[in-house]
Design a protein around this motif. Structure first.
Motif, mmCIF file in Angstrom:
data_model
loop_
_atom_site.group_PDB
_atom_site.id
_atom_site.type_symbol
_atom_site.label_atom_id
_atom_site.label_comp_id
_atom_site.label_asym_id
_atom_site.label_seq_id
_atom_site.Cartn_x
_atom_site.Cartn_y
_atom_site.Cartn_z
ATOM 1 N N THR A 220 44.958 36.657 33.274
ATOM 2 C CA THR A 220 45.254 35.057 34.003
ATOM 3 C C THR A 220 45.013 35.634 35.236
ATOM 4 O O THR A 220 44.880 35.475 36.235
ATOM 5 C CB THR A 220 45.688 34.430 33.612
ATOM 6 N N TYR A 221 46.175 36.869 35.926
ATOM 7 C CA TYR A 221 46.015 37.621 36.815
ATOM 8 C C TYR A 221 45.117 37.825 37.852
ATOM 9 O O TYR A 221 45.072 38.435 38.331
ATOM 10 C CB TYR A 221 48.129 38.362 36.962
ATOM 11 N N ARG A 222 44.560 39.415 36.523
ATOM 12 C CA ARG A 222 43.470 39.573 37.425
ATOM 13 C C ARG A 222 42.320 38.913 37.397
ATOM 14 O O ARG A 222 41.115 39.149 38.299
ATOM 15 C CB ARG A 222 42.491 41.013 35.610
ATOM 16 N N ASN A 223 42.180 37.505 36.905
ATOM 17 C CA ASN A 223 41.494 36.695 36.985
ATOM 18 C C ASN A 223 41.499 36.152 39.024
ATOM 19 O O ASN A 223 40.338 35.396 39.150
ATOM 20 C CB ASN A 223 41.043 35.566 36.115
ATOM 21 N N VAL A 224 42.427 35.939 38.791
ATOM 22 C CA VAL A 224 43.264 35.007 40.267
ATOM 23 C C VAL A 224 42.502 35.803 41.590
ATOM 24 O O VAL A 224 42.724 35.540 41.950
ATOM 25 C CB VAL A 224 45.198 34.996 39.798
ATOM 26 N N GLY A 225 42.670 37.092 41.728
ATOM 27 C CA GLY A 225 42.586 38.021 41.929
ATOM 28 C C GLY A 225 40.876 38.226 42.291
ATOM 29 O O GLY A 225 40.812 37.924 43.413
ATOM 30 N N ARG A 226 40.410 38.310 41.590
ATOM 31 C CA ARG A 226 38.961 38.367 41.116
ATOM 32 C C ARG A 226 38.270 36.659 42.318
ATOM 33 O O ARG A 226 37.027 36.725 43.040
ATOM 34 C CB ARG A 226 37.826 38.360 40.065
ATOM 35 N N VAL A 227 39.020 35.165 41.520
ATOM 36 C CA VAL A 227 38.292 34.655 42.420
ATOM 37 C C VAL A 227 38.917 33.898 43.826
ATOM 38 O O VAL A 227 38.176 33.462 44.744
ATOM 39 C CB VAL A 227 39.192 32.845 41.289
ATOM 40 N N LEU A 228 40.535 34.363 44.093
ATOM 41 C CA LEU A 228 40.629 35.461 45.565
ATOM 42 C C LEU A 228 40.042 36.076 46.651
ATOM 43 O O LEU A 228 40.075 36.201 47.744
ATOM 44 C CB LEU A 228 42.349 35.236 45.914
ATOM 45 N N SER A 229 39.205 36.837 45.761
ATOM 46 C CA SER A 229 38.504 38.018 46.576
ATOM 47 C C SER A 229 39.921 39.138 46.757
ATOM 48 O O SER A 229 39.206 38.905 48.100
ATOM 49 C CB SER A 229 37.979 37.393 47.554
ATOM 50 N N LEU A 230 40.790 39.219 46.457
ATOM 51 C CA LEU A 230 41.797 40.259 47.004
ATOM 52 C C LEU A 230 41.240 41.583 47.248
ATOM 53 O O LEU A 230 40.488 42.370 46.340
ATOM 54 C CB LEU A 230 42.777 40.105 46.611
ATOM 55 N N ASN A 231 41.433 42.065 48.262
ATOM 56 C CA ASN A 231 41.132 43.586 48.054
ATOM 57 C C ASN A 231 41.809 44.159 47.593
ATOM 58 O O ASN A 231 42.748 44.003 46.826
ATOM 59 C CB ASN A 231 40.707 44.445 50.234
ATOM 60 N N PRO A 232 41.599 45.818 47.633
ATOM 61 C CA PRO A 232 42.636 46.255 46.504
ATOM 62 C C PRO A 232 43.599 46.434 46.977
ATOM 63 O O PRO A 232 45.068 46.797 46.120
ATOM 64 C CB PRO A 232 41.954 47.989 46.237
ATOM 65 N N PHE A 233 43.729 46.170 48.825
ATOM 66 C CA PHE A 233 46.113 46.480 48.764
ATOM 67 C C PHE A 233 46.330 45.449 48.530
ATOM 68 O O PHE A 233 47.727 45.378 48.221
ATOM 69 C CB PHE A 233 45.614 47.044 50.462
ATOM 70 N N GLU A 234 45.303 44.280 48.906
ATOM 71 C CA GLU A 234 45.680 42.888 49.070
ATOM 72 C C GLU A 234 45.865 42.798 46.706
ATOM 73 O O GLU A 234 47.768 41.802 46.587
ATOM 74 C CB GLU A 234 45.212 41.512 49.193
ATOM 75 N N TYR A 235 45.334 43.114 46.030
ATOM 76 C CA TYR A 235 45.724 43.267 44.491
ATOM 77 C C TYR A 235 47.189 44.088 44.432
ATOM 78 O O TYR A 235 47.260 43.429 43.683
ATOM 79 C CB TYR A 235 44.442 43.579 44.034
ATOM 80 N N PHE A 236 47.404 44.877 45.277
ATOM 81 C CA PHE A 236 48.406 46.001 44.201
ATOM 82 C C PHE A 236 49.570 45.037 45.121
ATOM 83 O O PHE A 236 50.342 44.913 44.042
ATOM 84 C CB PHE A 236 48.121 46.978 45.555
ATOM 85 N N ILE A 237 49.589 44.621 46.490
ATOM 86 C CA ILE A 237 50.934 44.005 46.741
ATOM 87 C C ILE A 237 50.836 42.731 46.078
ATOM 88 O O ILE A 237 52.050 42.339 45.989
ATOM 89 C CB ILE A 237 50.661 43.499 47.939
ATOM 90 N N LYS A 238 50.364 42.048 45.684
ATOM 91 C CA LYS A 238 50.573 40.334 45.519
ATOM 92 C C LYS A 238 50.104 40.420 44.146
ATOM 93 O O LYS A 238 50.720 39.368 43.224
ATOM 94 C CB LYS A 238 48.839 39.491 46.129
ATOM 95 N N ILE A 239 49.210 40.746 42.932
ATOM 96 C CA ILE A 239 48.967 41.528 41.615
ATOM 97 C C ILE A 239 50.205 42.116 41.080
ATOM 98 O O ILE A 239 51.278 41.676 39.433
ATOM 99 C CB ILE A 239 47.883 40.598 41.242
ATOM 100 N N MET A 240 49.513 43.465 40.718
ATOM 101 C CA MET A 240 50.237 44.865 40.267
ATOM 102 C C MET A 240 51.354 44.763 40.253
ATOM 103 O O MET A 240 52.564 44.901 39.713
ATOM 104 C CB MET A 240 49.266 45.891 40.627
#
Length: 318
Positions: free
Chosen positions: A218-238
């Motif tokens: 679900t966290y990964r799907n949220v990142g895709r829905v919000l169109s996070l770039n790799p840096f934002e995905y690392f900071i906010k999700i990973m």
């Protein structure tokens, strides 16, 4: 002809008026009875410091009691004549100088610590030498271990391929790496740093990679829905999802680093708590060795608690 008898309806049935109980009774107050009024009773909450002291006592007191019991058993078992192992009283008698003057020939000026070269240094000086090596080697293992763990964890194929290799390498004892490190660096100092690095990096890699692998879908799907770039995905999700795994590996790694440096210094000599233990053994100063073991345990415990505390703070911040 007699008149009919009038009956009164009561809870017991229909009864003559002379027998029936009165429908109501007048309540006569007790003479000189004091009037009672409801009063608000203030609730006294315990002071925060008192609660903290109670919690500390609940956590520390059982340990202190057990420590006293163990010391008593040790004294009884080894306090008699002919005992091959020194008792606590003998440790205090023979190693009093080591216990009371741990900072011998150690100068502390603010953040600058100067330790006299040579072996005539208090036990705290040897511990500080070892901690300096551990800090450098563990920093390298933490940096490279977290980076490699994140990279490997993002690929299931890489994780499946490398996990068995890392599992094998992490079981190699620290001293087994010593001949290789000496052959590579030819010097005791860099060899000790390499020994710490190669011993502590495996749990950091494995736990970080496991944390990345276990990020909820679900966290990964949220990142895709919000169109996070790799840096934002690392900071906010990973990062928030993997921090507990990272610090689990770091806690294991810091303990293994401390074990590795003690073992390396016992073999290489020079300065450090490992050298102090080996030198005490060669000098037949078994009581000094026992004091050093206590220092090693206390420092290792403190390192584990410090890394755990930092991990909890970081987990709250991210």
């Amino acid at each position: 002809m007699s008149s009919p008898v009038r009956l009164v309806h009561t809870s017991a049935g229909y009864l003559p008026p002379s027998v029936a109980a009165p429908q109501s009774a007048e309540i006569i107050p007790y003479p000189n009875a004091p009037s009672v009024q409801a009063q608000e009773v203030p609730i006294k909450l315990p002071h925060p410091l008192a609660e903290k002291a109670r919690d500390v006592a609940a956590n520390v007191l059982p340990t202190l009691i057990m420590l006293v019991v163990l010391l008593g058993i040790w004294q009884i078992a080894c306090g008699h004549e002919g005992a091959t192992f020194p008792s606590p009283s003998k440790v205090w008698t023979e190693s009093r100088e080591v216990i009371l003057h741990p900072f011998k020939n150690v100068t502390i000026d603010g953040w600058h610590i100067k330790i006299q070269d040579g072996g005539d240094v208090g036990i705290a000086g040897h511990v500080l030498r070892s901690l300096g090596r551990v800090a450098f080697g563990f920093s390298l293992s933490a940096t490279f271990g977290i980076a490699l763990g994140i990279l490997i964890g993002q690929s299931k194929t890489a994780y499946r391929a490398l996990d068995p290799i890392f599992q094998i390498l992490r079981t190699v004892p620290p001293l087994a790496w010593l001949p290789i490190s000496l052959a590579i660096f030819q010097q005791a100092g860099p060899s000790a740093i390499f020994l710490i690095f190669i011993t502590a990096i495996w749990p950091v890699i494995l736990n970080t990679a496991a944390g990345v692998q276990n990020i909820p879908p679900t966290y990964r799907n949220v990142g895709r829905v919000l169109s996070l770039n790799p840096f934002e995905y690392f900071i906010k999700i990973m990062l928030p999802a993997t921090v507990p795994y990272m610090f689990t590996g770091l806690r294991v790694g810091i303990g293994m680093s401390w074990l590795a440096i003690v073992a390396a210094e016992m073999v290489q000599g020079g300065t450090g708590i490992g050298f102090f233990i080996w030198d005490s053994y060669n000098s037949s100063l078994l009581t000094d060795t026992i004091v050093a073991l206590i220092w090693i345990g206390l420092v290792g415990f403190a390192l584990d608690r410090i890394v755990g505390w930092i991990g909890r703070r970081v987990a709250r911040e991210v």
